[in-house]
Design a protein around this motif. Sequence first.
Motif, PDB file in Angstrom:
ATOM      1  N   LEU A  21       0.844  -1.190   0.000  1.00 34.15           N
ATOM      2  CA  LEU A  21       0.000   0.000   0.000  1.00 34.15           C
ATOM      3  C   LEU A  21       0.880   1.240   0.000  1.00 34.15           C
ATOM      4  N   GLU A  22       0.682   2.074  -1.001  1.00 35.20           N
ATOM      5  CA  GLU A  22       1.385   3.355  -1.080  1.00 35.20           C
ATOM      6  C   GLU A  22       0.347   4.445  -1.322  1.00 35.20           C
ATOM      7  N   VAL A  23       0.300   5.408  -0.426  1.00 36.40           N
ATOM      8  CA  VAL A  23      -0.600   6.549  -0.568  1.00 36.40           C
ATOM      9  C   VAL A  23       0.286   7.781  -0.694  1.00 36.40           C
ATOM     10  N   THR A  24       0.169   8.464  -1.828  1.00 32.02           N
ATOM     11  CA  THR A  24       1.027   9.614  -2.119  1.00 32.02           C
ATOM     12  C   THR A  24       0.179  10.872  -2.197  1.00 32.02           C
ATOM     13  N   ASP A  25       0.577  11.902  -1.452  1.00 32.29           N
ATOM     14  CA  ASP A  25      -0.107  13.191  -1.493  1.00 32.29           C
ATOM     15  C   ASP A  25       0.400  13.959  -2.719  1.00 32.29           C
ATOM     16  N   ASP A  26      -0.459  14.111  -3.712  1.00 30.18           N
ATOM     17  CA  ASP A  26      -0.117  14.822  -4.944  1.00 30.18           C
ATOM     18  C   ASP A  26      -0.665  16.245  -4.967  1.00 30.18           C
ATOM     19  N   SER A  27      -1.039  16.760  -3.842  1.00 30.10           N
ATOM     20  CA  SER A  27      -1.697  18.063  -3.765  1.00 30.10           C
ATOM     21  C   SER A  27      -0.847  19.188  -4.340  1.00 30.10           C
ATOM     22  N   ASP A  28       0.469  19.100  -4.187  1.00 31.93           N
ATOM     23  CA  ASP A  28       1.338  20.159  -4.692  1.00 31.93           C
ATOM     24  C   ASP A  28       1.251  20.294  -6.216  1.00 31.93           C
ATOM     25  N   LYS A  29       0.858  19.236  -6.899  1.00 33.57           N
ATOM     26  CA  LYS A  29       0.713  19.265  -8.354  1.00 33.57           C
ATOM     27  C   LYS A  29      -0.598  19.924  -8.784  1.00 33.57           C
ATOM     28  N   GLY A  32      -3.914  25.738  -7.143  1.00 29.41           N
ATOM     29  CA  GLY A  32      -4.659  26.632  -8.010  1.00 29.41           C
ATOM     30  C   GLY A  32      -5.807  25.962  -8.745  1.00 29.41           C
ATOM     31  N   HIS A  33      -5.901  24.643  -8.678  1.00 26.88           N
ATOM     32  CA  HIS A  33      -6.993  23.926  -9.330  1.00 26.88           C
ATOM     33  C   HIS A  33      -8.221  23.911  -8.424  1.00 26.88           C
ATOM     34  N   SER A  34      -9.350  23.668  -9.024  1.00 24.00           N
ATOM     35  CA  SER A  34     -10.582  23.539  -8.266  1.00 24.00           C
ATOM     36  C   SER A  34     -10.464  22.374  -7.283  1.00 24.00           C
ATOM     37  N   GLY A  35     -10.849  22.583  -6.059  1.00 28.21           N
ATOM     38  CA  GLY A  35     -10.804  21.538  -5.046  1.00 28.21           C
ATOM     39  C   GLY A  35      -9.505  21.481  -4.269  1.00 28.21           C
ATOM     40  N   ALA A  36      -8.483  22.199  -4.730  1.00 27.78           N
ATOM     41  CA  ALA A  36      -7.198  22.201  -4.022  1.00 27.78           C
ATOM     42  C   ALA A  36      -7.314  23.092  -2.793  1.00 27.78           C
ATOM     43  N   ARG A  37      -6.942  22.543  -1.646  1.00 25.11           N
ATOM     44  CA  ARG A  37      -7.031  23.291  -0.390  1.00 25.11           C
ATOM     45  C   ARG A  37      -5.670  23.861  -0.012  1.00 25.11           C
ATOM     46  N   GLU A  38      -5.702  24.947   0.686  1.00 28.38           N
ATOM     47  CA  GLU A  38      -4.485  25.524   1.258  1.00 28.38           C
ATOM     48  C   GLU A  38      -3.882  24.516   2.227  1.00 28.38           C
ATOM     49  N   GLY A  39      -2.628  24.231   2.096  1.00 27.76           N
ATOM     50  CA  GLY A  39      -1.985  23.277   2.987  1.00 27.76           C
ATOM     51  C   GLY A  39      -1.974  21.850   2.466  1.00 27.76           C
ATOM     52  N   GLY A  40      -2.577  21.621   1.297  1.00 24.81           N
ATOM     53  CA  GLY A  40      -2.532  20.292   0.684  1.00 24.81           C
ATOM     54  C   GLY A  40      -3.591  19.343   1.198  1.00 24.81           C
ATOM     55  N   SER A  42      -5.469  17.310  -0.591  1.00 24.12           N
ATOM     56  CA  SER A  42      -6.695  17.348  -1.382  1.00 24.12           C
ATOM     57  C   SER A  42      -6.673  16.374  -2.559  1.00 24.12           C
ATOM     58  N   HIS A  43      -5.483  15.934  -2.969  1.00 24.16           N
ATOM     59  CA  HIS A  43      -5.342  15.018  -4.103  1.00 24.16           C
ATOM     60  C   HIS A  43      -4.339  13.924  -3.744  1.00 24.16           C
ATOM     61  N   PHE A  44      -4.748  12.671  -3.944  1.00 24.20           N
ATOM     62  CA  PHE A  44      -3.894  11.541  -3.585  1.00 24.20           C
ATOM     63  C   PHE A  44      -3.849  10.515  -4.707  1.00 24.20           C
ATOM     64  N   SER A  45      -2.717   9.815  -4.786  1.00 27.92           N
ATOM     65  CA  SER A  45      -2.578   8.638  -5.649  1.00 27.92           C
ATOM     66  C   SER A  45      -2.432   7.441  -4.721  1.00 27.92           C
ATOM     67  N   VAL A  46      -3.032   6.322  -5.116  1.00 29.16           N
ATOM     68  CA  VAL A  46      -2.972   5.119  -4.285  1.00 29.16           C
ATOM     69  C   VAL A  46      -2.526   3.934  -5.132  1.00 29.16           C
ATOM     70  N   LEU A  47      -1.554   3.212  -4.617  1.00 32.26           N
ATOM     71  CA  LEU A  47      -1.152   1.931  -5.196  1.00 32.26           C
ATOM     72  C   LEU A  47      -1.456   0.891  -4.137  1.00 32.26           C
ATOM     73  N   ILE A  48      -2.290  -0.077  -4.490  1.00 32.55           N
ATOM     74  CA  ILE A  48      -2.674  -1.099  -3.524  1.00 32.55           C
ATOM     75  C   ILE A  48      -2.658  -2.471  -4.199  1.00 32.55           C
TER      76      ILE A  48
END
Length: 65
Positions: A21-29, A32-40, A42-48
């Motif tokens: 299981l790998e959960v990666t926070d991709d929020s920095d990418k 400025g996009h819709s749904g992106a929160r200040e502080g990250g 908000s967007h994740f990639s998961v390998l399971i």
Amino acid sequence: MGKTRETIETKLTAAFAPLRLEVTDDSDKHKGHSGAREGGESHFSVLIVSEAFRGQSRVARQRLV
């Protein structure tokens, strides 16, 4: 590790007993996009990898998650 990432890992571990299981926070990418929160966190990639997915199609595995 952030609280949201930790929650994702906890829920996936409980549901699928993953072999990997790998959960990666991709929020920095997504700044400025819709749904992106200040502080990250908000967007994740998961390998399971889990025996629970054996014999399932790709779409079926995605639906389970």
